[in-house]
Scaffold this motif. Structure first.
Motif, short mmCIF file in Angstrom:
data_model
loop_
_atom_site.label_atom_id
_atom_site.label_comp_id
_atom_site.label_asym_id
_atom_site.label_seq_id
_atom_site.Cartn_x
_atom_site.Cartn_y
_atom_site.Cartn_z
N UNK A 1 -9.06 -3.57 5.31
CA UNK A 1 -9.87 -4.35 4.38
C UNK A 1 -9.22 -5.68 4.03
N UNK A 2 -7.91 -5.68 3.86
CA UNK A 2 -7.27 -6.90 3.37
C UNK A 2 -6.78 -7.81 4.48
N UNK A 3 -6.68 -7.29 5.71
CA UNK A 3 -6.26 -8.19 6.78
C UNK A 3 -7.40 -8.44 7.77
N UNK B 1 -9.44 -10.47 -5.77
CA UNK B 1 -9.12 -9.79 -4.53
C UNK B 1 -9.65 -10.62 -3.37
N UNK B 2 -8.79 -10.88 -2.43
CA UNK B 2 -9.26 -11.64 -1.28
C UNK B 2 -9.22 -10.73 -0.06
N UNK B 3 -10.38 -10.31 0.38
CA UNK B 3 -10.43 -9.44 1.55
C UNK B 3 -10.18 -10.26 2.81
N UNK B 4 -9.67 -9.59 3.83
CA UNK B 4 -9.41 -10.28 5.08
C UNK B 4 -10.70 -10.62 5.80
N UNK B 5 -10.67 -11.66 6.59
CA UNK B 5 -11.85 -11.99 7.37
C UNK B 5 -11.76 -11.23 8.69
#
Lengths: 487, 208
Positions: A185-187, B117-121
């Motif tokens: 989700x975060x990467x 929150x910064x989700x990945x692209x």
């Protein structure tokens, strides 16, 4: 074109799976009568896979030409080095099994097949460069291991070991998957390469959570403290050849996988995971050393010993340098040889009725009844304790050296201090064998294969092993370099 | 317009049947409500254009999983009244866990909305195959990029099957023959082996 080169790179895995399927058919048609023939065939297959992998290890394969399936799999020298150990350890587990299971009339044709598929899973694990590959390999290995732990179904302890391992292993898989989902989700990617790129810069809380959860799931698989509770019970309950298998091959696979995840996927944030690994290393060393002191069962004692050894291996990982990774591999080779030797020696002990001996007290006076066996077991124990003339010392030495070079002097100092505590119970085993009065007759009903394995591992652990330090460190350095070769 | 209507119809039915799955007193009714929930979820999938997932929901979940549930519920003699008996005692604990989970949800969604929150692209290489039915796209991915993992997953299932057989077949082997059908023996059996003519005395039984 890409598919052809990828298939070439996974040749050992293809060999293992095709051979596993074929032997499964043989097992289905010929039944348990063919179990020894299937074991021999499985050993031959493992040997063939060994020689398929060996060239890439000697050449130090690294870089783009080792990447298969668009970055899901990498057959570099690091993976190859781990695979060589895994195949050798699996072969040893096959060699000692028939003599043990025949006593219970429980030698079944599925045993070598399950070992082969478990080995295939480990082979995939050490080559995984994608979270999906990681999980597939891990589950394949674990499923085979759960069944093997419960292989003596009528034996209550074996069934309990299998169930306990299954429930806790499923929990650990859940934790690992949760961490993997956070990382994805975060990467935004599951591939280690892209993950490292995406993580560059300040680390977000979500990613940190993902790292911790993934490391916790992997710590269960390598039985590092605080996720070690299952180890003594499973090692004690599982049939001894299976315990020998658990203590060697899956450990190598899980540690190599942890190293690749930590150094490759999380490579840009060594500070984020280093404290986790340092804690696990120190806790494993201390708990492994203290927990073993009160044990009366040899298999439980060796289980704590394996927890203790994992701690030393993690010190090499905590260094997060090529020297650390290389030291870790050298330690793993020595650890596998010591574990195989100790478990083979335990397997060779039988009481008057031919039942396996597992209690420490039963070893009393072994030096007079079975001097050769006692000598080999004493050599293993001194080597596990890291007493200098024996080869076990070299593994601890390179690991501490790598830690000191990476400015982790305190970690190395505490590790050395704790290894002195650990020496206590190894030497206790020697004391029981050499200085206690014999209470009952221990015989060994072992064949040449057991002796061959024991003599090979004792020779490796003797000062003769130092002849190997040159080639071993060259190969380990190349393997570590291929791990740090960033594509 | 018709799409919005269909969405609210399916969504309301999913929620309602989900609630009834939990609330139904009879476990068989619970499973039937669950099947209704699956059907409506399949309808929702059709609306978003994932017709393959919709088909899987009906075939796999309704056709196999739910029917299996139904068999298990009907065959196992579980005293559901006894299972529910601890409800009052465990209610505070359950409520506390529910509150914690709800708080986590609110915090997580709140932080995401606030931009903390910064989700990945996602990596750009996942462009869908334009103009293809999604079963084609899934097939192209499974048998193309993920071929290795797909085949490995098959081996995992095989290992699970071997394991189940190894662990359960043991008792049956003790009296081999009862658990397995020997077809050639059945076929080659002659009538004279299977039947005997006896002439028992009056008042005496037949020894079989």
């Amino acid at each position: 074109m890409e598919l052809t080169s990828s298939l070439g790179l996974i040749a050992p895995e293809i060999l293992l799976s095709v051979a596993g399927l074929f032997l499964l058919l043989v097992a289905a048609w010929a039944g348990d009568r063919a179990s020894s023939a299937i074991s021999i065939a499985a050993c031959v297959v493992l040997g063939a896979a060994f020689f398929l992998v060996a060239p890439s290890v000697c050449a130090g394969a690294a870089g783009l030409e080792t990447v298969a399936f668009g970055g899901q799999f990498r057959a570099d020298a690091f993976a190859g080095f781990a695979k060589l150990m895994i195949y050798a350890a699996a072969g040893a587990a096959l060699v000692v099994a028939p003599a043990f299971f025949t006593r219970y009339a429980a030698m079944r044709a599925e045993y070598p097949v399950l070992v082969l598929f478990g080995t295939l899973g480990m082979s995939i694990m050490v080559s995984a460069t994608d979270l999906l590959t990681l999980y597939i390999g891990l589950e394949m290995q674990s499923l085979a291991a759960y069944v093997l732990a419960a292989f003596l179904r009528p034996d209550q302890r074996s069934a309990e070991a299998g169930l306990k391992y299954f429930v806790l292993g499923a929990l650990a898989s859940g934790i690992l998957l949760f961490g993997a989902s956070l990382l994805y989700g975060f990467t935004g990617t599951t591939q280690f390469e892209l993950m490292r790129v995406a993580m560059a810069g300040p680390i977000s809380t979500g990613t940190l959570f993902g790292i911790v959860f993934v490391l916790a799931g992997l710590a269960f698989k390598i039985s590092a403290v605080p996720f070690h509770m299952w180890t003594p019970d499973v090692y004690e309950g599982a049939p001894t050849p299976v315990t020998q298998f658990f203590a060697t091959a899956p450990k190598v696979a899980a540690i190599a996988l942890t190293a690749r995840v930590a150094l490759d996927a999380f490579g840009t944030h060594a500070d984020a995971w280093r404290q986790v690994v340092i804690f696990a290393a120190l806790a494993s060393i201390v708990v492994g050393a203290l927990g073993a002191i009160g044990q009366t069962n040899i298999k439980r004692l060796l289980a704590y010993s394996s927890i203790n050894n994992v701690g030393f291996i993690l010190i090499g990982l905590a260094a997060a340098t090529p020297q650390g990774a290389s030291a870790m591999l050298v330690y793993l080779v020595i650890y596998v040889a010591m574990s195989v030797g100790s478990f083979v020696a335990v397997l060779m002990l039988r009481d008057e009725d031919g039942a396996p001996v597992e209690r420490l007290a039963d070893l009393a006076g072994l030096s007079r009844t079975k001097p050769a066996l006692a000598f080999c077991l004493a050599a293993m124990m001194f080597s596990l304790a890291g007493i200098p003339p024996l080869f076990g010392f070299w593994g601890k030495f390179v690991v501490f050296q790598a830690a000191v070079q990476a400015d982790l002097v305190a970690l190395a100092a505490i590790g050395i201090a704790a290894s002195v505590i650990g020496a206590f119970y190894y030497i206790k085993v020697v004391k029981v064998m050499y200085f206690d009065e014999a209470v009952n007759v221990v015989r060994d009903r072992s064949d040449w294969a057991h002796w061959a394995l024991l003599i090979i591992s004792t020779a490796l652990m003797s000062p003769l092993g130092y002849l190997l330090t040159g080639p071993l460190s060259v190969l380990a350095d190349r393997a570590a370099a291929s791990l740090f070769f960033l594509v | 317009m018709i799409q919005a209507f269909a969405f609210y119809l399916f969504a309301a039915l999913v929620l309602a049947s989900g609630a009834f799955t939990i609330l139904a007193r009879n476990p068989v009714h619970s499973v039937l409500w669950l099947i209704l929930a699956f059907f409506n979820a399949a309808g929702l999938m059709v609306i978003v254009g994932a017709e393959f997932i919709a088909m899987l929901l009906v075939i796999v979940y309704v056709g196999a999983v739910a029917v299996l549930f139904l068999f298990v519920v009907m065959m196992l003699d579980i005293d559901f009244a006894e299972l529910r008996s601890g409800l009052v005692r465990y209610f505070p604990l359950g409520l506390a866990i529910a509150v914690v989970l709800a708080a986590e949800l609110v915090l997580g969604v709140g932080a995401y909305r606030a931009g903390a929150l910064e989700l990945g692209t996602p990596a750009a290489e996942t462009a869908p195959l334009v103009g293809e039915a999604n079963i084609v796209s899934i097939g192209a991915l499974l048998y193309g990029r993920y071929l290795f993992l797909f085949e490995s997953a098959g081996i995992i299932l095989l290992v699970a099957m071997i394991g189940a057989i190894v662990l359960t077949q043991r008792e049956a082997r003790a009296d081999a023959g009862r658990s397995q059908q020997n077809i050639s023996r059945q076929v080659s059996r002659r009538p004279e082996e299977a039947t005997v003519n006896t002439r028992p005395e009056v008042g005496q039984g037949v020894q079989l």
